[in-house]
Design a protein around this motif. Structure first.
Motif, PDB file in Angstrom:
ATOM      1  N   ASN A  39      -4.417  -7.791  12.180  1.00 10.69           N
ATOM      2  CA  ASN A  39      -3.486  -6.717  11.883  1.00 10.69           C
ATOM      3  C   ASN A  39      -3.982  -5.407  12.487  1.00 10.69           C
ATOM      4  O   ASN A  39      -5.152  -5.287  12.873  1.00 10.69           O
ATOM      5  N   ASP A  40      -3.115  -4.420  12.542  1.00  7.48           N
ATOM      6  CA  ASP A  40      -3.429  -3.112  13.115  1.00  7.48           C
ATOM      7  C   ASP A  40      -4.041  -2.216  12.036  1.00  7.48           C
ATOM      8  O   ASP A  40      -3.331  -1.495  11.327  1.00  7.48           O
ATOM      9  N   PHE A  41      -5.356  -2.272  11.912  1.00  2.00           N
ATOM     10  CA  PHE A  41      -6.045  -1.510  10.883  1.00  2.00           C
ATOM     11  C   PHE A  41      -6.142  -0.029  11.220  1.00  2.00           C
ATOM     12  O   PHE A  41      -6.187   0.801  10.308  1.00  2.00           O
ATOM     13  N   GLU A  42      -6.160   0.313  12.469  1.00  4.91           N
ATOM     14  CA  GLU A  42      -6.198   1.734  12.820  1.00  4.91           C
ATOM     15  C   GLU A  42      -4.959   2.434  12.249  1.00  4.91           C
ATOM     16  O   GLU A  42      -5.062   3.478  11.607  1.00  4.91           O
ATOM     17  N   ARG A  43      -3.813   1.842  12.459  1.00  4.20           N
ATOM     18  CA  ARG A  43      -2.577   2.420  11.930  1.00  4.20           C
ATOM     19  C   ARG A  43      -2.562   2.378  10.399  1.00  4.20           C
ATOM     20  O   ARG A  43      -2.122   3.324   9.750  1.00  4.20           O
ATOM     21  N   PHE A  44      -3.062   1.298   9.829  1.00  2.00           N
ATOM     22  CA  PHE A  44      -3.105   1.187   8.370  1.00  2.00           C
ATOM     23  C   PHE A  44      -3.956   2.302   7.761  1.00  2.00           C
ATOM     24  O   PHE A  44      -3.544   2.963   6.811  1.00  2.00           O
ATOM     25  N   TYR A  45      -5.155   2.506   8.300  1.00  2.00           N
ATOM     26  CA  TYR A  45      -6.036   3.531   7.744  1.00  2.00           C
ATOM     27  C   TYR A  45      -5.480   4.941   7.968  1.00  2.00           C
ATOM     28  O   TYR A  45      -5.757   5.848   7.182  1.00  2.00           O
ATOM     29  N   GLN A  46      -4.694   5.143   8.995  1.00  2.00           N
ATOM     30  CA  GLN A  46      -4.018   6.425   9.169  1.00  2.00           C
ATOM     31  C   GLN A  46      -2.969   6.617   8.083  1.00  2.00           C
ATOM     32  O   GLN A  46      -2.807   7.709   7.547  1.00  2.00           O
ATOM     33  N   ARG A  47      -2.255   5.545   7.765  1.00  2.00           N
ATOM     34  CA  ARG A  47      -1.218   5.603   6.733  1.00  2.00           C
ATOM     35  C   ARG A  47      -1.818   5.736   5.336  1.00  2.00           C
ATOM     36  O   ARG A  47      -1.220   6.332   4.444  1.00  2.00           O
ATOM     37  N   CYS A  48      -3.001   5.169   5.130  1.00  2.00           N
ATOM     38  CA  CYS A  48      -3.676   5.177   3.830  1.00  2.00           C
ATOM     39  C   CYS A  48      -5.058   5.813   3.995  1.00  2.00           C
ATOM     40  O   CYS A  48      -6.078   5.124   3.953  1.00  2.00           O
ATOM     41  N   PRO A  49      -5.108   7.112   4.178  1.00  2.00           N
ATOM     42  CA  PRO A  49      -6.370   7.767   4.537  1.00  2.00           C
ATOM     43  C   PRO A  49      -7.406   7.841   3.417  1.00  2.00           C
ATOM     44  O   PRO A  49      -8.564   8.173   3.688  1.00  2.00           O
ATOM     45  N   ALA A  57       0.846  -1.200   0.000  1.00  2.00           N
ATOM     46  CA  ALA A  57       0.000   0.000   0.000  1.00  2.00           C
ATOM     47  C   ALA A  57       0.872   1.236   0.000  1.00  2.00           C
ATOM     48  O   ALA A  57       2.032   1.191   0.409  1.00  2.00           O
ATOM     49  N   ASP A  58       0.274   2.322  -0.449  1.00  2.00           N
ATOM     50  CA  ASP A  58       0.870   3.633  -0.255  1.00  2.00           C
ATOM     51  C   ASP A  58      -0.261   4.618   0.015  1.00  2.00           C
ATOM     52  O   ASP A  58      -1.444   4.260  -0.042  1.00  2.00           O
ATOM     53  N   GLU A  59       0.101   5.841   0.316  1.00  2.00           N
ATOM     54  CA  GLU A  59      -0.897   6.831   0.736  1.00  2.00           C
ATOM     55  C   GLU A  59      -1.877   7.191  -0.369  1.00  2.00           C
ATOM     56  O   GLU A  59      -2.919   7.780  -0.107  1.00  2.00           O
ATOM     57  N   ARG A  60      -1.603   6.822  -1.623  1.00  2.00           N
ATOM     58  CA  ARG A  60      -2.512   7.134  -2.735  1.00  2.00           C
ATOM     59  C   ARG A  60      -3.616   6.098  -2.923  1.00  2.00           C
ATOM     60  O   ARG A  60      -4.559   6.327  -3.677  1.00  2.00           O
ATOM     61  N   CYS A  61      -3.522   4.946  -2.291  1.00  2.00           N
ATOM     62  CA  CYS A  61      -4.471   3.857  -2.509  1.00  2.00           C
ATOM     63  C   CYS A  61      -5.888   4.254  -2.131  1.00  2.00           C
ATOM     64  O   CYS A  61      -6.116   4.932  -1.132  1.00  2.00           O
ATOM     65  N   ARG A  62      -6.829   3.809  -2.969  1.00  2.00           N
ATOM     66  CA  ARG A  62      -8.258   4.080  -2.752  1.00  2.00           C
ATOM     67  C   ARG A  62      -9.039   2.796  -2.477  1.00  2.00           C
ATOM     68  O   ARG A  62     -10.131   2.831  -1.940  1.00  2.00           O
ATOM     69  N   ILE A  63      -8.484   1.665  -2.911  1.00  2.00           N
ATOM     70  CA  ILE A  63      -9.147   0.363  -2.796  1.00  2.00           C
ATOM     71  C   ILE A  63      -8.248  -0.556  -1.990  1.00  2.00           C
ATOM     72  O   ILE A  63      -7.035  -0.577  -2.193  1.00  2.00           O
ATOM     73  N   LEU A  64      -8.852  -1.312  -1.076  1.00  2.00           N
ATOM     74  CA  LEU A  64      -8.131  -2.313  -0.292  1.00  2.00           C
ATOM     75  C   LEU A  64      -8.774  -3.668  -0.550  1.00  2.00           C
ATOM     76  O   LEU A  64      -9.990  -3.816  -0.424  1.00  2.00           O
ATOM     77  N   ILE A  65      -7.956  -4.649  -0.934  1.00  2.00           N
ATOM     78  CA  ILE A  65      -8.430  -6.023  -1.092  1.00  2.00           C
ATOM     79  C   ILE A  65      -7.827  -6.835   0.046  1.00  2.00           C
ATOM     80  O   ILE A  65      -6.606  -6.889   0.194  1.00  2.00           O
ATOM     81  N   LEU A  66      -8.702  -7.436   0.838  1.00  2.00           N
ATOM     82  CA  LEU A  66      -8.281  -8.182   2.016  1.00  2.00           C
ATOM     83  C   LEU A  66      -8.492  -9.676   1.851  1.00  2.00           C
ATOM     84  O   LEU A  66      -9.601 -10.124   1.535  1.00  2.00           O
ATOM     85  N   GLY A  67      -7.433 -10.429   2.096  1.00  2.00           N
ATOM     86  CA  GLY A  67      -7.542 -11.862   2.251  1.00  2.00           C
ATOM     87  C   GLY A  67      -7.634 -12.175   3.737  1.00  2.00           C
ATOM     88  O   GLY A  67      -7.662 -11.266   4.578  1.00  2.00           O
ATOM     89  N   SER A  68      -7.649 -13.440   4.073  1.00  2.00           N
ATOM     90  CA  SER A  68      -7.692 -13.830   5.484  1.00  2.00           C
ATOM     91  C   SER A  68      -6.270 -13.961   6.026  1.00  2.00           C
ATOM     92  O   SER A  68      -5.853 -13.227   6.921  1.00  2.00           O
TER      93      SER A  68
END
Length: 180
Positions: A104-114, A19-30
């Protein structure tokens, strides 16, 4: 993902997000399967449809042979990849065998990829794990649209063309402005 008396299997650790800060779509596996963990690549099983689906849906043609090129392709389309779980115990690759999951730490992820606005679940296990371990503590969830897609795994008995049709919401999200 229930505790049972079955052998738990080895402790597995997943991959960091692509991921980078420009991402708009997240695809999640398990959690990456054994073949993916063995090669150190997201969707590394040679029969997994993930990369073919992504390239077909996002105007990429045939997937690049190089994993690094595939990652660059995803990021160029502003698509992030990750898994719900940071670690778990599991024998084999089946999601049903997951024991002792740690998210995983999604709070930190969403801060990094707002700018993530669309979250797609690659299979029902990722959605169930997310709703159980992440959703209760997630912030700003109203800003994101969630969608379940059939698993790209070869274990999901579905033809490539049927998966491609079912994955069209990903293309629609990308075309709706998620890419720009």
């Amino acid at each position: 993902m229930k505790e049972t008396n079955q052998p738990r299997g080895p402790l597995l650790t997943g991959f960091p997000p692509v991921a980078d800060e420009r991402c708009r779509i997240l695809i999640l596996g398990s959690m990456p399967g054994k073949a993916s963990l063995d090669v150190g690549q997201y969707y590394g099983h040679p029969r997994n449809h993930f990369w073919r689906l992504l390239y077909a849906l996002l105007d990429g043609g045939a997937p690049e042979p190089s994993y690094e090129a595939r990652i660059r392709f995803a990021l160029s389309r502003r698509v992030a990849l990750w898994d719900v779980l940071r670690s778990c115990e599991r024998q084999g690759s089946l999601d049903a065998a997951i024991r002792r999951p740690e998210a995983n730490d999604f709070e930190r992820f969403y801060q990094r990829c707002p700018y993530i606005r669309f979250v797609f679940f690659n299979g029902s296990a990722s959605e169930q794990l997310y709703r159980r371990y992440v959703k209760p503590v997630e912030k700003d969830a109203a800003l994101r649209c969630y969608r379940l897609l059939p698993s790209s795994s070869p274990a999901r008995a579905m033809t490539f063309s049927a998966k491609l049709e079912a994955w069209q919401p990903l293309r629609e999200a990308w075309l709706s402005g998620a890419e720009g």
